[in-house]
Motif scaffolding. Structure first.
Motif, mmCIF file in Angstrom:
data_model
loop_
_atom_site.group_PDB
_atom_site.id
_atom_site.type_symbol
_atom_site.label_atom_id
_atom_site.label_comp_id
_atom_site.label_asym_id
_atom_site.label_seq_id
_atom_site.Cartn_x
_atom_site.Cartn_y
_atom_site.Cartn_z
ATOM 1 N N ASN A 1 -16.652 3.169 -12.037
ATOM 2 C CA ASN A 1 -16.420 3.094 -11.170
ATOM 3 C C ASN A 1 -17.193 3.698 -9.696
ATOM 4 N N TYR A 2 -18.261 3.577 -10.054
ATOM 5 C CA TYR A 2 -19.780 4.363 -8.631
ATOM 6 C C TYR A 2 -18.932 3.500 -7.631
ATOM 7 N N ARG B 1 -15.784 4.303 -5.038
ATOM 8 C CA ARG B 1 -15.540 6.360 -4.731
ATOM 9 C C ARG B 1 -17.201 5.879 -3.865
ATOM 10 N N ASP B 2 -17.996 5.077 -3.701
ATOM 11 C CA ASP B 2 -18.624 4.970 -2.981
ATOM 12 C C ASP B 2 -18.149 4.661 -1.346
ATOM 13 N N GLY C 1 -15.102 4.551 -0.900
ATOM 14 C CA GLY C 1 -13.838 5.390 -0.846
ATOM 15 C C GLY C 1 -12.900 5.102 -0.306
ATOM 16 N N GLU D 1 -10.256 6.063 -6.733
ATOM 17 C CA GLU D 1 -10.215 5.952 -7.726
ATOM 18 C C GLU D 1 -9.558 4.990 -8.309
ATOM 19 N N TYR E 1 -23.469 7.997 -4.032
ATOM 20 C CA TYR E 1 -21.768 9.133 -4.281
ATOM 21 C C TYR E 1 -22.506 9.215 -5.788
ATOM 22 N N SER F 1 -11.672 8.376 3.920
ATOM 23 C CA SER F 1 -12.273 7.861 2.763
ATOM 24 C C SER F 1 -10.831 8.805 1.245
ATOM 25 N N LYS F 2 -10.896 7.568 0.353
ATOM 26 C CA LYS F 2 -9.996 8.074 -1.065
ATOM 27 C C LYS F 2 -10.271 8.756 -2.363
ATOM 28 N N THR F 3 -11.636 8.483 -1.868
ATOM 29 C CA THR F 3 -12.157 9.365 -3.317
ATOM 30 C C THR F 3 -12.037 10.957 -3.292
ATOM 31 N N GLU F 4 -11.853 11.405 -4.218
ATOM 32 C CA GLU F 4 -11.558 12.783 -4.073
ATOM 33 C C GLU F 4 -13.226 13.596 -3.511
ATOM 34 N N GLY G 1 -16.576 10.938 -0.507
ATOM 35 C CA GLY G 1 -17.398 10.190 -0.812
ATOM 36 C C GLY G 1 -18.361 9.710 -0.338
#
Length: 318
Positions: A104-105, A108-109, A111, A114, A211, A311-314, A317
């Motif tokens: 899921n790049y 993630r990019d 944000g 995931e 990312y 961003s919701k990426t851990e 993002g």
């Protein structure tokens, strides 16, 4: 990339979800119902169109554009996101992202989160961002294209997935198996701004995901954010040195000077000695005719991202 200022009023939008039932590890039917429960009734019109055949995704997305949907949401892995983006790029239709794959790049990019749950929260409170996409010939890609070793890794990975199921461990194991089978390096010419450079290499990796490069410890992420490709050409010509590079990547020890030549550009042509070459693109593979013309299409895709700019990426993002 640039944000379009206004927050999206989802209640006024016609929204279609394009779902790939073959992506990821969760039960597709259960996840589809969860998506329907979250979105139906929150939009002016809701549709869910699903397939378990990846080659049908682009057609489903194009049909959704022709049917006049304001937002088309891709549910699936990076291959699904790329297929839908290819149909939407250059149109006024906005893309939503629901991750459902292994890595899921793209999600993630952007944000957006995931997990499907986090990404649904993004859809419900979003603004539009104009995003650059890559293009090789008539094919749009979001994360990367590659020649040489990596397309053969994907072929090996498919067999391992069928036998052992999808997982990151299986994906990494396929790299080791494929490297053992690699025999001959490629000879190619890269043309940038009228200048030609010749290489003999086992791997060419044209990146559009900041990312992904950050995660691998590779140079070029800032260049991608500035609207370019980061073209990484492995100095290794044989399996064993390339495998050593892969292990250095895994431990964050790789550097462009020791393992890769790096070219920064927003357009280039790659010519190989073969009339046709297997190309990997966002986890999928296609045989294409050389030479290959690549360019960045600046701001070609509208994507829903968190309205507050977070961003919701851990790890934060892009």
């Amino acid at each position: 990339m640039r944000d379009i200022a206004d927050k999206v009023d989802l209640s006024a939008c016609r929204l279609c979800v394009i779902g790939n039932l073959g992506s990821g590890k969760k039960n597709g039917r259960q996840q589809a119902q969860a998506i329907r429960d979250a979105l139906e009734g929150r939009v002016a019109e809701f549709a869910l169109r699903e397939t378990d055949r990846g080659e049908q995704l682009s057609g489903l997305a194009r049909q959704a554009v022709e049917d006049g949907f304001d937002i088309v949401v891709a549910y699936g892995g990076d291959g699904t996101q790329s297929a839908v983006a290819g149909a939407l790029a250059g149109t006024e239709t906005v893309m939503g992202v629901l991750p459902g794959g292994t890595f899921n790049y793209f999600a993630r990019d952007m944000g957006v989160g995931e997990t499907v749950e986090d990404a649904l929260e993004t859809l419900l409170d979003a603004r539009i961002r104009r995003v650059d996409v890559g293009q090789i010939e008539n094919l749009v890609f979001l994360n990367n294209i590659s020649l040489g070793a990596y397309p053969h890794i994907l072929k090996t990975r498919e067999g391992i997935y069928k036998r052992w199921g999808r997982s990151r461990l299986a994906a990494y194991w396929s790299v080791l198996v494929a490297m053992r089978r690699l025999r001959h390096p490629m000879r190619l010419t890269a043309k940038v701004d009228g200048r030609s450079r010749r290489f003999t290499t086992a791997l060419v990796f044209v990146a559009r995901s900041a990312y992904q490069l950050d995660a691998f410890g590779l140079d070029g992420a800032d260049a991608i954010r500035a609207g370019n490709f980061a073209v990484l050409i492995a100095k290794a010509r044989r399996p064993l040195p390339l495998l050593r590079s892969a292990f250095r990547l895994a431990f964050g020890l790789s550097a462009k000077d020791s393992d890769f030549d790096l070219i920064i550009t927003d357009s280039l042509t790659i010519e190989t000695g073969k009339r046709q070459q297997l190309i990997a693109h966002d986890g999928e593979k296609t045989r294409m005719a050389s030479p290959f013309h690549l360019r960045v299409r600046h701001g070609a895709l509208k994507v829903l991202v968190p309205a507050d700019g977070s961003s919701k990426t851990e790890d934060g993002g892009a």
